[in-house]
Write an enzyme that holds these catalytic residues in place. Sequence first.
Site, short mmCIF file in Angstrom:
data_model
loop_
_atom_site.label_atom_id
_atom_site.label_comp_id
_atom_site.label_asym_id
_atom_site.label_seq_id
_atom_site.Cartn_x
_atom_site.Cartn_y
_atom_site.Cartn_z
N THR A 93 0.87 -1.19 0.00
CA THR A 93 0.00 0.00 0.00
C THR A 93 0.90 1.23 0.00
OG1 THR A 93 -1.66 -1.17 1.29
CG2 THR A 93 -1.81 1.23 1.25
N LYS A 168 -7.56 1.60 -3.16
CA LYS A 168 -7.19 1.14 -1.81
C LYS A 168 -7.35 2.27 -0.78
CE LYS A 168 -5.02 -1.06 1.53
NZ LYS A 168 -5.47 -2.25 2.21
N LYS A 243 -1.45 5.07 8.59
CA LYS A 243 -0.69 5.18 7.34
C LYS A 243 -1.64 5.39 6.16
CE LYS A 243 1.81 2.36 4.04
NZ LYS A 243 2.25 1.04 3.63
P1 NAD Z 1 6.01 -6.05 7.18
O1 NAD Z 1 6.77 -4.94 7.78
O2 NAD Z 1 5.58 -7.20 8.02
O3 NAD Z 1 6.81 -6.66 5.93
C1 NAD Z 1 7.58 -5.90 5.04
C2 NAD Z 1 8.84 -6.68 4.73
O4 NAD Z 1 9.59 -6.00 3.73
C3 NAD Z 1 9.76 -6.84 5.94
O5 NAD Z 1 9.98 -8.22 6.16
C4 NAD Z 1 11.05 -6.12 5.52
O6 NAD Z 1 12.21 -6.72 6.02
C5 NAD Z 1 10.96 -6.21 4.02
N1 NAD Z 1 11.76 -5.23 3.28
C6 NAD Z 1 11.84 -3.89 3.48
N2 NAD Z 1 12.65 -3.33 2.57
C7 NAD Z 1 13.11 -4.33 1.77
C8 NAD Z 1 13.97 -4.40 0.66
N3 NAD Z 1 14.56 -3.30 0.16
N4 NAD Z 1 14.23 -5.60 0.09
C9 NAD Z 1 13.64 -6.72 0.60
N5 NAD Z 1 12.79 -6.73 1.65
C10 NAD Z 1 12.54 -5.55 2.24
O7 NAD Z 1 4.72 -5.36 6.49
P2 NAD Z 1 3.36 -6.07 6.04
O8 NAD Z 1 2.38 -6.04 7.17
O9 NAD Z 1 3.68 -7.36 5.38
O10 NAD Z 1 2.83 -5.01 4.97
C11 NAD Z 1 3.39 -4.93 3.67
C12 NAD Z 1 2.55 -3.95 2.87
O11 NAD Z 1 1.19 -4.42 2.83
C13 NAD Z 1 2.50 -2.54 3.48
O12 NAD Z 1 2.54 -1.61 2.43
C14 NAD Z 1 1.16 -2.52 4.19
O13 NAD Z 1 0.61 -1.20 4.28
C15 NAD Z 1 0.32 -3.40 3.28
N6 NAD Z 1 -0.83 -4.06 3.94
C16 NAD Z 1 -0.69 -4.63 5.17
C17 NAD Z 1 -1.79 -5.24 5.77
C18 NAD Z 1 -1.66 -5.90 7.12
O14 NAD Z 1 -2.71 -6.22 7.72
N7 NAD Z 1 -0.46 -6.14 7.63
C19 NAD Z 1 -3.02 -5.29 5.10
C20 NAD Z 1 -3.12 -4.73 3.83
C21 NAD Z 1 -2.01 -4.11 3.25
#
Ligand code: NAD
Length: 292
Positions: A93, A168, A243
């Site tokens: 997102t 979204k 966010k």
């Molecule tokens: P998270 O922080 O659990 O996972 C993100 C991952 O990306 C981490 O493991 C981090 O180490 C990795 N990362 C960061 N920079 C990197 C890079 N340069 N190369 C490789 N890996 C890298 O976050 P999440 O909860 O999985 O959310 C991910 C996305 O999904 C976000 O944009 C969030 O807004 C969106 N989202 C989350 C949810 C939820 O309920 N968690 C729901 C809908 C959307």
Amino acid sequence: MTKIAFVGLGNMGGPMAANLVKAGHAVTGFDLSPVSLEAASRNGVATADSLPEAIAGAECVITMLPKGEHVVSVWKDLSTLVSAGTLLIDSSTIDVDSARAAHEMAAINTCPSLDAPVSGGTGGAAAGTLTFMAGGSQEAFDRAKTILEAMGRKIVHCGGDGAGQAAKICNNMILGISMIGVCEAFALGEKLGLSHQALFDVASTSSGQCWSLTTYCPVPGPVPTSPANNDYKPGFTAALMLKDLTLAQQAAIATGASTPLGAEAAQVYGLFEKRGNGERDFSAIIEMLRTD
Ligand code: NAD
């Protein structure tokens, strides 16, 4: 079977990559965090030590990263590393401008690309029932559809570049506002001596009906699976709600759209996070509304 590279194996990306494996795709994952890599490996994802190693020979690359700056940085690298024609999908997102910048980077190497953020949270990611809202060309959407279907139940093509992110933030602005509305109604009902169940039974079958009430009820009891029954463990954290509301407000300011309730919801969640509640479920906002 498609050879897929999955970048970002966190709370969402980890289970999404696992579902691609279950559907028979060959998935290689990359994450900066060794803990995420280990968890993905336990779910059958082959792991790589670097981005170039992960994407070698991939027909499709999916990114699931925290913010726009991470996506732009990774896609910049992808624009020089992937073979021409590789399908690129970002499911994070992020703001619409960063999404459009990422599409432009994909075009450098004639890679079809989609912004395809998701709704459904970590539960939906694990169950493979996410909703994908996609922005990009028809060609990119047609190529991505089978892949996205391995991770989601509903796949919607919302329009051109950035349209998925636009959908979204509009959806989540509705969610933030409606959750506050439902919480205010329960808090008022409590003051008036109304039981939670009575208000739920009426509103869930009346004009107050909405997802925040019927699926994610912010008080314990009426919907046993909602986080309110589990001490507001997320679910969907208040930090992520803030966010998304902030992204919606940035877009509203940039486009001149009038979103007074969206602005107020962002303020309310901002205060909630400032008071140390960022990692609680976003429905816990009822506790602050009761006391303020
Ligand atoms: P998270 O922080 O659990 O996972 C993100 C991952 O990306 C981490 O493991 C981090 O180490 C990795 N990362 C960061 N920079 C990197 C890079 N340069 N190369 C490789 N890996 C890298 O976050 P999440 O909860 O999985 O959310 C991910 C996305 O999904 C976000 O944009 C969030 O807004 C969106 N989202 C989350 C949810 C939820 O309920 N968690 C729901 C809908 C959307």
